[in-house]
Structure formats: structure tokens, C-alpha cells
Design a protein around this motif. Structure first.
Motif, PDB file in Angstrom:
ATOM      1  N   LEU A  90       4.458  -2.832   4.084  1.00 22.27           N
ATOM      2  CA  LEU A  90       3.256  -2.777   3.347  1.00 22.27           C
ATOM      3  C   LEU A  90       2.498  -3.296   2.645  1.00 22.27           C
ATOM      4  O   LEU A  90       1.217  -4.219   2.295  1.00 22.27           O
ATOM      5  CB  LEU A  90       2.816  -1.163   3.494  1.00 22.27           C
ATOM      6  CG  LEU A  90       3.056  -0.302   5.020  1.00 22.27           C
ATOM      7  CD1 LEU A  90       3.274   0.609   4.503  1.00 22.27           C
ATOM      8  CD2 LEU A  90       2.112  -0.595   5.662  1.00 22.27           C
ATOM      9  N   THR A  91       3.483  -3.462   1.607  1.00 16.63           N
ATOM     10  CA  THR A  91       3.355  -3.930  -0.552  1.00 16.63           C
ATOM     11  C   THR A  91       2.810  -5.579   0.357  1.00 16.63           C
ATOM     12  O   THR A  91       1.943  -5.849  -0.358  1.00 16.63           O
ATOM     13  CB  THR A  91       4.020  -3.603  -0.644  1.00 16.63           C
ATOM     14  OG1 THR A  91       4.358  -2.715  -1.355  1.00 16.63           O
ATOM     15  CG2 THR A  91       3.641  -4.070  -2.045  1.00 16.63           C
ATOM     16  N   ALA A  92       3.904  -6.072   0.617  1.00 16.60           N
ATOM     17  CA  ALA A  92       3.622  -8.056   1.305  1.00 16.60           C
ATOM     18  C   ALA A  92       2.115  -7.982   1.670  1.00 16.60           C
ATOM     19  O   ALA A  92       1.708  -8.902   1.668  1.00 16.60           O
ATOM     20  CB  ALA A  92       4.622  -8.416   1.301  1.00 16.60           C
ATOM     21  N   MET A  93       2.149  -7.217   2.660  1.00 16.82           N
ATOM     22  CA  MET A  93       1.166  -7.155   3.106  1.00 16.82           C
ATOM     23  C   MET A  93      -0.208  -7.023   2.526  1.00 16.82           C
ATOM     24  O   MET A  93      -0.924  -8.255   2.920  1.00 16.82           O
ATOM     25  CB  MET A  93       1.432  -6.401   4.904  1.00 16.82           C
ATOM     26  CG  MET A  93       0.564  -6.594   5.964  1.00 16.82           C
ATOM     27  SD  MET A  93       1.036  -5.761   7.297  1.00 16.82           S
ATOM     28  CE  MET A  93       2.287  -6.703   7.964  1.00 16.82           C
ATOM     29  N   ARG A  94      -0.348  -6.108   1.837  1.00 16.95           N
ATOM     30  CA  ARG A  94      -1.510  -5.786   1.429  1.00 16.95           C
ATOM     31  C   ARG A  94      -1.641  -6.695   0.195  1.00 16.95           C
ATOM     32  O   ARG A  94      -2.435  -7.863   0.146  1.00 16.95           O
ATOM     33  CB  ARG A  94      -1.218  -4.638   0.348  1.00 16.95           C
ATOM     34  CG  ARG A  94      -1.662  -3.677   1.393  1.00 16.95           C
ATOM     35  CD  ARG A  94      -1.496  -1.625   1.177  1.00 16.95           C
ATOM     36  NE  ARG A  94      -1.672  -0.881   2.322  1.00 16.95           N
ATOM     37  CZ  ARG A  94      -0.837   0.365   2.301  1.00 16.95           C
ATOM     38  NH1 ARG A  94       0.813   0.426   1.368  1.00 16.95           N
ATOM     39  NH2 ARG A  94      -1.234   1.312   3.324  1.00 16.95           N
ATOM     40  N   ARG A  95      -0.376  -7.526  -0.270  1.00 17.08           N
ATOM     41  CA  ARG A  95      -0.605  -8.615  -1.047  1.00 17.08           C
ATOM     42  C   ARG A  95      -0.860  -9.349  -1.025  1.00 17.08           C
ATOM     43  O   ARG A  95      -1.944 -10.264  -1.257  1.00 17.08           O
ATOM     44  CB  ARG A  95       1.018  -7.923  -2.248  1.00 17.08           C
ATOM     45  CG  ARG A  95       0.736  -9.736  -3.050  1.00 17.08           C
ATOM     46  CD  ARG A  95       2.053  -9.410  -3.448  1.00 17.08           C
ATOM     47  NE  ARG A  95       2.484  -8.555  -4.182  1.00 17.08           N
ATOM     48  CZ  ARG A  95       3.325  -7.851  -4.287  1.00 17.08           C
ATOM     49  NH1 ARG A  95       4.310  -7.914  -3.315  1.00 17.08           N
ATOM     50  NH2 ARG A  95       4.320  -6.430  -4.479  1.00 17.08           N
ATOM     51  N   ASP A  96      -0.404  -9.887   0.427  1.00 22.52           N
ATOM     52  CA  ASP A  96      -1.093 -12.019   0.843  1.00 22.52           C
ATOM     53  C   ASP A  96      -1.463 -11.769   1.920  1.00 22.52           C
ATOM     54  O   ASP A  96      -1.474 -12.683   2.365  1.00 22.52           O
ATOM     55  CB  ASP A  96       0.429 -12.171   0.988  1.00 22.52           C
ATOM     56  CG  ASP A  96       0.524 -13.862  -0.345  1.00 22.52           C
ATOM     57  OD1 ASP A  96      -0.482 -13.112  -1.545  1.00 22.52           O
ATOM     58  OD2 ASP A  96       0.705 -14.295  -0.891  1.00 22.52           O
ATOM     59  N   VAL A  97      -1.946 -10.983   2.906  1.00 19.04           N
ATOM     60  CA  VAL A  97      -2.510 -10.792   4.026  1.00 19.04           C
ATOM     61  C   VAL A  97      -3.957 -10.186   4.015  1.00 19.04           C
ATOM     62  O   VAL A  97      -4.920 -10.742   4.123  1.00 19.04           O
ATOM     63  CB  VAL A  97      -1.717 -10.630   4.972  1.00 19.04           C
ATOM     64  CG1 VAL A  97      -1.910 -10.693   6.518  1.00 19.04           C
ATOM     65  CG2 VAL A  97      -0.230 -11.112   5.473  1.00 19.04           C
ATOM     66  N   ASP A  98      -3.550  -9.409   2.784  1.00 22.53           N
ATOM     67  CA  ASP A  98      -4.719  -8.312   2.846  1.00 22.53           C
ATOM     68  C   ASP A  98      -5.321  -8.127   4.214  1.00 22.53           C
ATOM     69  O   ASP A  98      -7.200  -8.228   4.060  1.00 22.53           O
ATOM     70  CB  ASP A  98      -5.710  -9.559   2.073  1.00 22.53           C
ATOM     71  CG  ASP A  98      -6.988  -8.179   1.870  1.00 22.53           C
ATOM     72  OD1 ASP A  98      -6.613  -6.963   0.633  1.00 22.53           O
ATOM     73  OD2 ASP A  98      -7.819  -8.797   0.921  1.00 22.53           O
ATOM     74  N   PRO A  99      -5.487  -6.786   4.420  1.00 25.93           N
ATOM     75  CA  PRO A  99      -6.041  -6.214   6.046  1.00 25.93           C
ATOM     76  C   PRO A  99      -7.153  -5.037   5.304  1.00 25.93           C
ATOM     77  O   PRO A  99      -6.543  -4.577   4.147  1.00 25.93           O
ATOM     78  CB  PRO A  99      -4.955  -5.535   6.476  1.00 25.93           C
ATOM     79  CG  PRO A  99      -3.796  -5.540   5.690  1.00 25.93           C
ATOM     80  CD  PRO A  99      -3.874  -6.386   4.370  1.00 25.93           C
ATOM     81  N   ASP A 100      -7.631  -5.050   6.304  1.00 22.41           N
ATOM     82  CA  ASP A 100      -9.005  -3.918   5.421  1.00 22.41           C
ATOM     83  C   ASP A 100      -7.551  -2.912   5.831  1.00 22.41           C
ATOM     84  O   ASP A 100      -7.628  -1.369   5.986  1.00 22.41           O
ATOM     85  CB  ASP A 100     -10.111  -3.625   6.711  1.00 22.41           C
ATOM     86  CG  ASP A 100     -10.484  -4.746   6.674  1.00 22.41           C
ATOM     87  OD1 ASP A 100     -10.680  -5.106   5.453  1.00 22.41           O
ATOM     88  OD2 ASP A 100     -11.099  -5.828   7.426  1.00 22.41           O
ATOM     89  N   GLY A 101      -7.074  -2.694   7.670  1.00 22.15           N
ATOM     90  CA  GLY A 101      -6.150  -1.198   7.684  1.00 22.15           C
ATOM     91  C   GLY A 101      -5.056  -1.667   8.141  1.00 22.15           C
ATOM     92  O   GLY A 101      -4.717  -3.215   8.461  1.00 22.15           O
ATOM     93  N   VAL A 102      -3.810  -0.570   8.208  1.00 20.98           N
ATOM     94  CA  VAL A 102      -2.657  -1.407   9.093  1.00 20.98           C
ATOM     95  C   VAL A 102      -2.294   0.172   9.849  1.00 20.98           C
ATOM     96  O   VAL A 102      -2.825   1.556   9.572  1.00 20.98           O
ATOM     97  CB  VAL A 102      -1.779  -1.096   7.904  1.00 20.98           C
ATOM     98  CG1 VAL A 102       0.462  -1.079   8.738  1.00 20.98           C
ATOM     99  CG2 VAL A 102      -1.378  -2.254   6.586  1.00 20.98           C
TER     100      VAL A 102
END
Ligand SMILES: [Zn+2]
Length: 183
Positions: A90-102
């Protein structure tokens, strides 16, 4: 009515024609090239694999290295390592993929499963406002492979910049990020 969980399917779009013999989630981590396999990070008891879904190239799965069908089959160490790796994803995704939600979740048992793989896995699916616009829905393998290659690079960088990194690996040469949560 809003649908919260979709019975996510596991999709395979292989860049080479090397067929998978046996359980793919047991076979893929034993292969040499993590980039080719789409393995982006590894911890002591689990690893993170990108699902080659045509319209959600950031769709990742956290998978125990041992073959089990259900979370109740995992020992405490594997469960804790699984939870830590999911949080790191989740952290990696929010850092470098930047989704609105998961969306995250597991499909357990035959009637819930989206595919034929009975090896436990936790889906971590980035979502964007109006996500069908994020990438054209297409059946073209070349477009899918390029999108997943880009996502692999982004997620790899996200993991490498995070905590608990033992070896940042190298996305270009196909080395996953190695993490150790000391659990
Ligand atoms: Zn397996």
C-alpha cells in the motif's frame, strides 16, 4: 448499488511463451528473472506479484511462498509477514502509483475464486476516479505489456524508497526489492 469487491480474476499475459507447469504462484518465484515473472518485491515468507490484468496494470497480489489455500493454514510468522508486506505494498503504491483509492481482499474457496489458482493470495488493487479511462480497455498484448512494464518500474521504485529494505534490487535487470520485517 455499489459493488465493493469484484471477484478478481488472475490474468496472464506472458512476454515469452515459457509455459507454467504446476501452480504458477509456486513456480514463478523460483524463476531467475523477477521482472519477467512480474515479481516486484520479496520478503522472507511472501512476495508481491503484479497481476497482468488488461485494465488495471497496478493490480498487485501478496502471496505466501509456501503453497496454502487459506489464511488459517499459515503460521503466525507467515501471517504477520503477509500483513506487513501488504502494508508495504500500500505504501509503495501510494508513493509511486498514486491511486485515488485501493481495494484489497481475498477470494477463498471454489465458489468465491475468480480463477483456477488455489494458492492463497491477497489482491491489492489501485483505483482511480472513472478508472476505465485510466487506460483503454484493449485486447492488444503489446499495449498491456508496455503498461505493466511501466507499472513494474513505478512500484519497484516505491518499494525501494520504503522502510525495511535489505536490498533495493534493480528493476531493469529484473531483481525484485528485498524486504525483511524481522518478524
Ligand atoms: Zn502454489
Amino acid at each position: 448499488m455499489d459493488r465493493i469487491y469484484a471477484p478478481w480474476r488472475i490474468e496472464w499475459v506472458e512476454r515469452n511463451s515459457d509455459p507454467i507447469d504446476g501452480c504458477p504462484f509456486c513456480v514463478l518465484p523460483k524463476r531467475e528473472d523477477d521482472r519477467e515473472s512480474r515479481i516486484v518485491a520479496r520478503s522472507e515468507r511472501n512476495y508481491v506479484l503484479l497481476n497482468n490484468a488488461p485494465y488495471n496494470p497496478g493490480h498487485a497480489m501478496v502471496i505466501p511462498r509456501e503453497h496454502h489455500e487459506d489464511p488459517t493454514d499459515l503460521d503466525d510468522g507467515a501471517l504477520l509477514d503477509h500483513a506487513r508486506l501488504k502494508a508495504a505494498t500500500l505504501t509503495a503504491m501510494r508513493r509511486d502509483v498514486d491511486p485515488d483509492g485501493v481495494n484489497t481482499g481475498q477470494n477463498l474457496g471454489a465458489s468465491a475464486a475468480g480463477g483456477s489458482v488455489d494458492h492463497l493470495h491477497t489482491h491489492v488493487v489501485p483505483r482511480w476516479e472513472g478508472d476505465t479511462n485510466f487506460m483503454p480497455v484493449t485486447g492488444e498484448t503489446k499495449v498491456i505489456v508496455e503498461a505493466i512494464d511501466r507499472t513494474y518500474g513505478h512500484l519497484h521504485a516505491g518499494f525501494a524508497a520504503g522502510d525495511d529494505v535489505v536490498d533495493p534490487g534493480d528493476a531493469e535487470s529484473g531483481e525484485a526489492v528485498e524486504l525483511d520485517f524481522d518478524v
